[in-house]
Design a protein around this motif. Sequence first.
Motif, mmCIF file in Angstrom:
data_model
loop_
_atom_site.group_PDB
_atom_site.id
_atom_site.type_symbol
_atom_site.label_atom_id
_atom_site.label_comp_id
_atom_site.label_asym_id
_atom_site.label_seq_id
_atom_site.Cartn_x
_atom_site.Cartn_y
_atom_site.Cartn_z
ATOM 1 N N THR A 1 4.313 4.018 -6.763
ATOM 2 C CA THR A 1 3.217 4.623 -7.528
ATOM 3 C C THR A 1 2.122 5.156 -6.610
ATOM 4 O OG1 THR A 1 2.269 2.402 -7.792
ATOM 5 C CG2 THR A 1 3.634 3.253 -9.590
ATOM 6 N N ARG A 2 1.862 4.434 -5.512
ATOM 7 C CA ARG A 2 0.808 4.907 -4.602
ATOM 8 C C ARG A 2 1.242 6.127 -3.815
ATOM 9 N NH1 ARG A 2 -2.151 -0.663 -2.396
ATOM 10 N NH2 ARG A 2 -2.616 -1.495 -4.473
ATOM 11 N N PRO B 1 0.815 -1.225 0.000
ATOM 12 C CA PRO B 1 0.000 0.000 0.000
ATOM 13 C C PRO B 1 0.843 1.267 0.000
ATOM 14 C CG PRO B 1 0.031 -0.989 2.187
ATOM 15 C CD PRO B 1 0.714 -1.962 1.261
ATOM 16 N N ASP B 2 2.142 1.088 0.234
ATOM 17 C CA ASP B 2 3.040 2.236 0.268
ATOM 18 C C ASP B 2 4.070 2.145 -0.857
ATOM 19 O OD1 ASP B 2 1.906 3.286 2.754
ATOM 20 O OD2 ASP B 2 2.864 1.549 3.695
ATOM 21 N N ARG C 1 1.084 8.987 -6.280
ATOM 22 C CA ARG C 1 -0.295 9.415 -6.526
ATOM 23 C C ARG C 1 -0.821 10.238 -5.362
ATOM 24 N NH1 ARG C 1 -4.496 4.689 -7.410
ATOM 25 N NH2 ARG C 1 -3.987 4.399 -5.208
ATOM 26 N N THR C 2 -0.537 9.788 -4.137
ATOM 27 C CA THR C 2 -0.972 10.547 -2.965
ATOM 28 C C THR C 2 -0.363 11.946 -2.962
ATOM 29 O OG1 THR C 2 -1.208 8.530 -1.647
ATOM 30 C CG2 THR C 2 -0.975 10.609 -0.443
ATOM 31 N N HIS D 1 1.432 8.041 4.326
ATOM 32 C CA HIS D 1 2.305 6.882 4.164
ATOM 33 C C HIS D 1 3.445 7.003 5.169
ATOM 34 C CE1 HIS D 1 0.390 5.685 0.349
ATOM 35 N NE2 HIS D 1 0.353 6.977 0.077
#
Length: 539
Positions: free
Chosen positions: A219-220, A215-216, A223-224, A290
Amino acid sequence: MVNATHEAGNGPLPRQIPYIIANEGAERFSFYGMRNILTPFLISTLLLFVPLEDRAGEAKHVFHTFVIGAYFTPLLGGWLADRFFGKYKTIFWLSLFYVGGHACLAVFEDNLHGFYFGLFLIALGAGGIKPLVSAFVGDQFDQTNKNRAKLVYDAFYWSINFGSFFASLLMPLLLKNYGPSVAFGVPGILMAFAVLIFWLGKRKYVHVPVAPPNPDSLTRVARTALLAQQPGEGRPGLAVAVIGAVGAVMSLAMSFSCGFVIAACTALVLLLAFGGIGTAMQLERARGHHPDEAVDGVRAVLRLLVVFALVTPFWSLFDQKASTWIVQANAMTSPVLNLFGWEFQVLPAQMQAVNPALVMLLIPFNNFAIFPLLRALGIEPTALRRMTAGIAFSAAAWLVIGWIQVSMDGGTPMSILWQLLPYILLTMGEVLVSATGLEFAYSQAPRSMKGAIMSFWTLAVTVGNLWVLIVNSSVKNEAVLGHIDGTGLSVIAFQMFFFAGFALLTAVAFGLYALRYKMVDNYRSDPEPGCHGTIPRKA
């Protein structure tokens, strides 16, 4: 004493390393064996339907398009390995595609579509495994023996050039004396042998497990960072990323005029460049959403991508030794040499054997003579310093090759042996950039992105060859040709000096960026939870 050695990172070499190095030597023989005869084969056989005056240019276009493919597919290989199958399985199965590609080249020597399909399979296989094999080498090390990794990466690179040396000598002779079926078939046999060697070491390797969905992930986190809003502030980073996306779409829309390969690669460059800049501008906004470790990892990757981007001009120069330099060698005289009573005439494509032969000499020469001398003078030859010098050496090589071309254009007959000096300079650049870059990329990559980061390293080669295609396409423009005519240089000589200047400016930029770069240590800990395999220990 043993514990102190391990704590210092000087533990014993992993016993499984010889399987990987032997595999790499055979695989590189197969790759360079077919690659080094590709341009002369295209000019003399496959592209006979192209007008003579355009044949060399078309052969260069096909060659660099193939190289782009071979260094673009590492993104696919890295993604498959990191997310689904792991490095070992991905290397093994893509290697079978690789073998199939060689078979197509041998069978379809006079069939354009069949031959190009073989090139596609080789690009898929060779490119897909390229970042994984070097990352797989790094997986065999931990904190107890990490200092041995540099020696092994040098040996790894030495084996690459051992295979390339004999391929460069033998394949042009096989092509000349036995035809393309044999010349392209022998590399296929060597690739099959490479797969067998790799399979034999299966139970001895350290197999780092596939990372679970993260989840970290990069890409994530990116995006965040791009979408996060701050009270009273805009989202300038998102605007920059959107500009890159729009530019990528426009590039793809222009594929009809500049060609799909140039358009697609340019689109990818725009996405990575503008997306990376935009993410860096707003990265701190991802904190709190994150973990700090994930945010810092993304920052490390973005800094790495800048290094990789600055290396791309080097690959523009280096890969043209198998295209532009061969075209030049075709117009040079080739004296008959006498070696221990054996008389022979050097073929243009055989000059490429100088490169791997010099690599095998220069790697130990640098390690045992040049680098200790620099340390004695108080200058530490760090990875980034070596790479800066390497880019400058490549520029010097092209200044010499340009002078040779000007002399030839002026009517002076030039022996093919004049190319020895630029080969020496270019090879010194290769040793300092490429061999160093393998270790540097692995050591700086966050654990969960080893395969992907090595893919980005090889993507630098794709972008370097993209610059070659763009420059070659630009000289078809009447306005550009008019400007070149005004310099008094031929088109090919102008391009040579252009690439030399391109590399010199990049060397300066790379050196300035290196002053600000902070090195990190991302070798895995010992023991690594979830790993299985054999890591040798002294009693």
